[in-house]
Design a protein around this motif. Structure first.
Motif, PDB file in Angstrom:
ATOM      1  N   ARG A 155       1.013  -1.190   0.028  1.00  0.00           N
ATOM      2  CA  ARG A 155       0.038   0.054   0.069  1.00  0.00           C
ATOM      3  C   ARG A 155       0.878   1.158   0.061  1.00  0.00           C
ATOM      4  NH1 ARG A 155      -5.420  -0.613   0.845  1.00  0.00           N
ATOM      5  NH2 ARG A 155      -5.091   1.231  -0.458  1.00  0.00           N
ATOM      6  N   GLY A 156       1.956   1.288   0.739  1.00  0.00           N
ATOM      7  CA  GLY A 156       2.867   2.652   0.739  1.00  0.00           C
ATOM      8  C   GLY A 156       4.174   1.899   0.764  1.00  0.00           C
ATOM      9  N   VAL A 157       5.333   2.839   0.166  1.00  0.00           N
ATOM     10  CA  VAL A 157       6.577   2.661   0.307  1.00  0.00           C
ATOM     11  C   VAL A 157       7.179   4.008   0.647  1.00  0.00           C
ATOM     12  CG1 VAL A 157       6.856   2.566  -2.190  1.00  0.00           C
ATOM     13  CG2 VAL A 157       8.869   1.945  -0.603  1.00  0.00           C
ATOM     14  N   PHE A 158       7.421   4.387   1.768  1.00  0.00           N
ATOM     15  CA  PHE A 158       7.739   5.840   2.190  1.00  0.00           C
ATOM     16  C   PHE A 158       8.895   5.787   3.303  1.00  0.00           C
ATOM     17  CE2 PHE A 158       4.710   5.342   5.839  1.00  0.00           C
ATOM     18  CZ  PHE A 158       3.961   4.196   5.547  1.00  0.00           C
ATOM     19  N   ASP A 203      29.958   2.263  -3.198  1.00  0.00           N
ATOM     20  CA  ASP A 203      29.586   3.304  -4.099  1.00  0.00           C
ATOM     21  C   ASP A 203      28.427   3.460  -4.510  1.00  0.00           C
ATOM     22  OD1 ASP A 203      29.011   0.891  -5.360  1.00  0.00           O
ATOM     23  OD2 ASP A 203      30.093   1.248  -7.199  1.00  0.00           O
ATOM     24  N   GLU A 204      27.266   3.083  -3.517  1.00  0.00           N
ATOM     25  CA  GLU A 204      25.923   3.352  -3.829  1.00  0.00           C
ATOM     26  C   GLU A 204      25.367   3.947  -2.561  1.00  0.00           C
ATOM     27  OE1 GLU A 204      24.631  -0.763  -5.514  1.00  0.00           O
ATOM     28  OE2 GLU A 204      24.969  -1.207  -3.752  1.00  0.00           O
ATOM     29  N   ILE A 205      24.099   4.562  -2.887  1.00  0.00           N
ATOM     30  CA  ILE A 205      23.264   5.233  -1.863  1.00  0.00           C
ATOM     31  C   ILE A 205      22.091   4.033  -1.730  1.00  0.00           C
ATOM     32  CG2 ILE A 205      21.342   6.896  -1.545  1.00  0.00           C
ATOM     33  CD1 ILE A 205      22.902   8.756  -3.150  1.00  0.00           C
ATOM     34  N   VAL A 206      22.193   3.846  -0.219  1.00  0.00           N
ATOM     35  CA  VAL A 206      21.258   2.736   0.032  1.00  0.00           C
ATOM     36  C   VAL A 206      19.841   3.562   1.013  1.00  0.00           C
ATOM     37  CG1 VAL A 206      20.823   0.735   1.789  1.00  0.00           C
ATOM     38  CG2 VAL A 206      23.012   1.053   0.363  1.00  0.00           C
ATOM     39  N   LEU A 207      18.812   3.108   0.632  1.00  0.00           N
ATOM     40  CA  LEU A 207      17.458   3.660   1.169  1.00  0.00           C
ATOM     41  C   LEU A 207      17.010   2.369   2.111  1.00  0.00           C
ATOM     42  CD1 LEU A 207      15.744   5.927  -1.406  1.00  0.00           C
ATOM     43  CD2 LEU A 207      17.496   6.426   0.227  1.00  0.00           C
ATOM     44  N   LEU A 208      16.474   2.680   3.052  1.00  0.00           N
ATOM     45  CA  LEU A 208      15.827   1.745   4.044  1.00  0.00           C
ATOM     46  C   LEU A 208      14.351   2.116   3.902  1.00  0.00           C
ATOM     47  CD1 LEU A 208      18.900   2.129   5.287  1.00  0.00           C
ATOM     48  CD2 LEU A 208      17.944   0.573   6.902  1.00  0.00           C
ATOM     49  N   LEU A 209      13.522   1.449   3.015  1.00  0.00           N
ATOM     50  CA  LEU A 209      12.277   2.072   2.879  1.00  0.00           C
ATOM     51  C   LEU A 209      11.261   1.548   3.942  1.00  0.00           C
ATOM     52  CD1 LEU A 209      12.377   0.554  -0.744  1.00  0.00           C
ATOM     53  CD2 LEU A 209      12.881   3.079   0.093  1.00  0.00           C
ATOM     54  N   TYR A 262      12.487  11.842   1.255  1.00  0.00           N
ATOM     55  CA  TYR A 262      11.050  11.972   1.779  1.00  0.00           C
ATOM     56  C   TYR A 262      10.192  11.215   1.338  1.00  0.00           C
ATOM     57  CZ  TYR A 262       9.364  15.486  -1.630  1.00  0.00           C
ATOM     58  OH  TYR A 262       8.894  16.014  -2.900  1.00  0.00           O
ATOM     59  N   GLY A 263       9.174  10.844   2.373  1.00  0.00           N
ATOM     60  CA  GLY A 263       8.103  10.111   2.121  1.00  0.00           C
ATOM     61  C   GLY A 263       6.899  11.154   1.713  1.00  0.00           C
ATOM     62  N   ALA A 264       6.115  10.743   0.739  1.00  0.00           N
ATOM     63  CA  ALA A 264       4.995  11.739   0.233  1.00  0.00           C
ATOM     64  C   ALA A 264       3.677  10.846   0.788  1.00  0.00           C
ATOM     65  CB  ALA A 264       5.136  12.062  -1.155  1.00  0.00           C
ATOM     66  N   CYS A 265       2.632  11.441   1.496  1.00  0.00           N
ATOM     67  CA  CYS A 265       1.616  10.853   1.762  1.00  0.00           C
ATOM     68  C   CYS A 265       1.421   9.450   2.225  1.00  0.00           C
ATOM     69  CB  CYS A 265       0.577  10.850   0.469  1.00  0.00           C
ATOM     70  SG  CYS A 265       0.230  12.455  -0.184  1.00  0.00           S
ATOM     71  N   ASP A 266       2.405   9.017   2.940  1.00  0.00           N
ATOM     72  CA  ASP A 266       2.675   7.784   3.251  1.00  0.00           C
ATOM     73  C   ASP A 266       2.424   6.628   2.333  1.00  0.00           C
ATOM     74  OD1 ASP A 266       2.965   8.708   6.000  1.00  0.00           O
ATOM     75  OD2 ASP A 266       1.353   7.355   6.752  1.00  0.00           O
ATOM     76  N   GLU A 267       2.949   7.055   0.941  1.00  0.00           N
ATOM     77  CA  GLU A 267       2.663   6.300  -0.103  1.00  0.00           C
ATOM     78  C   GLU A 267       3.888   6.149  -1.022  1.00  0.00           C
ATOM     79  OE1 GLU A 267      -1.126   6.707  -2.048  1.00  0.00           O
ATOM     80  OE2 GLU A 267      -0.250   6.380  -3.936  1.00  0.00           O
TER      81      GLU A 267
END
Lengths: 347, 347
Positions: A25-28, A37-43, A325-330
């Motif tokens: 339902r969301g990834v935020f 050599d990477e940017i890692v995001l913890l979603l 940043y997360g937008a709309c918990d989505e």
């Protein structure tokens, strides 16, 4: 602040569900970190379950196996043991189940814009303390160790736990570092005067409004000397509460922190605050106007409309900043700015 | 449990007000400690102010001088800047003032029954973090140092701070050790497996009911590894919340803790729980029936009727226990029992 033209950079369609019968339902609200050599995001990935006719189906962390894995509770709506709660979930045999369950998933990128999302969870609820979800990770890299704090939600409340990794594969657990109700924790990336520091957001229910506090630690695991640093202002943007974002950034003038504010009509926006270099519980100056407010379609329309929320800011070159940043918990978005532009909002 | 025939052993009439114009409304919830050849109680003293015709008068901690001292805010009820809040206080020029203010006062005794109450406060609100009061002290003696934790109340919430003394004259401050909302903290009197431990009671507002947690510390100042230990049961005695009492006592079977429960009709009672000797976050057995419930006149009638609350239990000889307790947020009482009698309540 320039919103990236590829926004949102990650959407629910890009994320494989954790299990058959789950729906993303969301990834935020991504934590962010440079690694190799990477940017890692913890979603933060939130999922629910598709229910058949006459039934309710909710995701649940199945703790019967070591490590926890995604399960589904399916119940008949005719079952007298089932009681529906608003949209948040069901009560079955006296036990609460939420309609969505969050976990932490990794995404990797060379350019910071185009991300490969991993197919399986990185941190899935695996202990009683997080049976209702694992949410909103922040990453602080200290030497070769990435410290990851996250909100763990259970029937005992929402609290903040600490984990660490050196390779984003294995993870060590360091337990709950801030007991309920406490979230929006961000750990400073270096010792200051011999101690580690963190911002956090306890819930001073019934007294004042939820505010940002600063605490001190000898070892990142045990925390004390808690001090209230920043209280919400009585403005349209901040009138409900405020909370810290990603780890504060060291700049010549002090520690730069980009925090979120919840204001009128439950609108979330971003502000900056500059904290003292040597005494980070002291405010040097504070944003007079927001850095970012919900304006674009993906920020004003979605799962929880009117939300921009950051827990991952990365320096990019001498003076540039990438704000994930997360937008709309989505969805996950990116804005680019400079330290000078951020400082220009301060009063 | 035998209530002492001299109960209540300390009443408001025995306490000199902190300042002219102050009235002592309650003396209750004593921390307790043996010091030299005396028993020292750390009394919570709550005071209000007598108001003249057409005015409101509330006690306030005057922080303009170092150390804080008792002040009075007097305002005319005709003042448009004054707004009365229920019985809890007033709002004047947008700032809250409570109708009663608590501080900590010492009382000393050779026999543990007949107490001399000191004429002046031991801990009076002296910092912004405790401007609404200093409440419910617990004392843990470790070697020659008496560690005193207490609830500090301010517009930022109620939290627990730590102080220490070696002589009950000078006091060192160690800051807030558990951020809001957190009270009912009790520190174990020795290291267990190399760490200090404390019980505490965070407020898991909106999730479950307020429960007793256990935390670990290397130094008594910084706390981590927070674990939920004991949740309220759905019984007439515990249905609202529970919270820890005085420091747990080491007995052969483990750690004995006497805690309070708030049940139906806001009645407070006392229960026992036995915690594991080596892993004090694990429950060995728990009281099936209360140790003490409000029954006598001084327990059922008073400032807050129907309350027995302990934060000071002292061993007295081989197997005997003295339980000092507050009755009705108004007076200090004593009950005597034995470890065996307490263990007999466990299930």
């Amino acid at each position: 602040m320039r919103r990236h033209p590829s926004n949102p950079v990650i959407t629910p369609e890009m994320v494989r569900p954790s299990a058959d019968g789950y729906r993303v339902r969301g990834v935020f609200n991504p934590g962010a970190c440079r690694f190799g050599d990477e940017i890692v995001l913890l979603l933060r990935v939130s999922e629910d379950c598709e229910a058949g006719e006459g039934e309710a189906a909710v995701p649940m962390a199945d703790l019967t196996e070591h490590g926890g894995r995604p399960g589904i509770l399916r119940v008949s709506l005719d079952d007298p043991e089932v009681r529906l709660k608003d949209t948040r979930g069901i009560v079955y045999r006296g036990v609460d189940y939420l309609s969505t369950l969050s976990h932490i998933r990794l995404a990797r990128s060379k350019d910071g814009v185009s991300f490969r999302v991993e197919d399986t969870p990185f941190l899935f609820p695996s202990r009683p303390r997080e049976i209702f979800g694992v949410e909103d990770a922040r990453v602080t890299r200290i030497g070769s160790i990435c410290y990851i704090n996250y909100t763990c939600v259970s029937p005992d409340g929402w609290a903040t736990a600490l984990a660490s990794t050196t390779d984003f594969t294995g993870v060590d657990d360091h337990g709950i570092i801030f007991p309920p109700q406490n979230k929006d924790v961000s750990i400073f990336p270096e010792r200051i005067g011999g101690s580690y520091f963190a911002l956090h957001r306890p819930n001073n229910e019934g007294f004042g409004k939820p505010s940002i506090w600063c605490s001190e630690s000898p070892d990142l695991v045990h925390w004390g000397n808690h001090r209230c640093v920043l209280r919400p202002r009585d403005t349209v943007w901040e009138e409900m509460k405020i909370g810290g974002g990603g780890p504060s950034l060291r700049i010549p003038a002090g520690w730069l922190q980009i925090y979120h504010a919840k204001g009128r009509d439950q609108i979330y926006s971003l502000f900056a605050v500059l904290l003292d270099a040597a005494e980070p519980w002291k405010v040097v100056s504070r944003g007079k106007k927001p850095l970012l407010v919900p304006e674009t379609g993906y920020e004003t329309t979605g799962f929880f409309p009117g939300v921009v929320f950051t827990n991952g800011v990365l320096p990019d070159g001498r003076d540039r900043l990438r704000i994930y940043y997360g937008a709309c918990d989505e969805s996950v978005c990116l804005a680019e700015t400079t330290v000078d532009e951020v400082l220009a909002t301060l009063g």
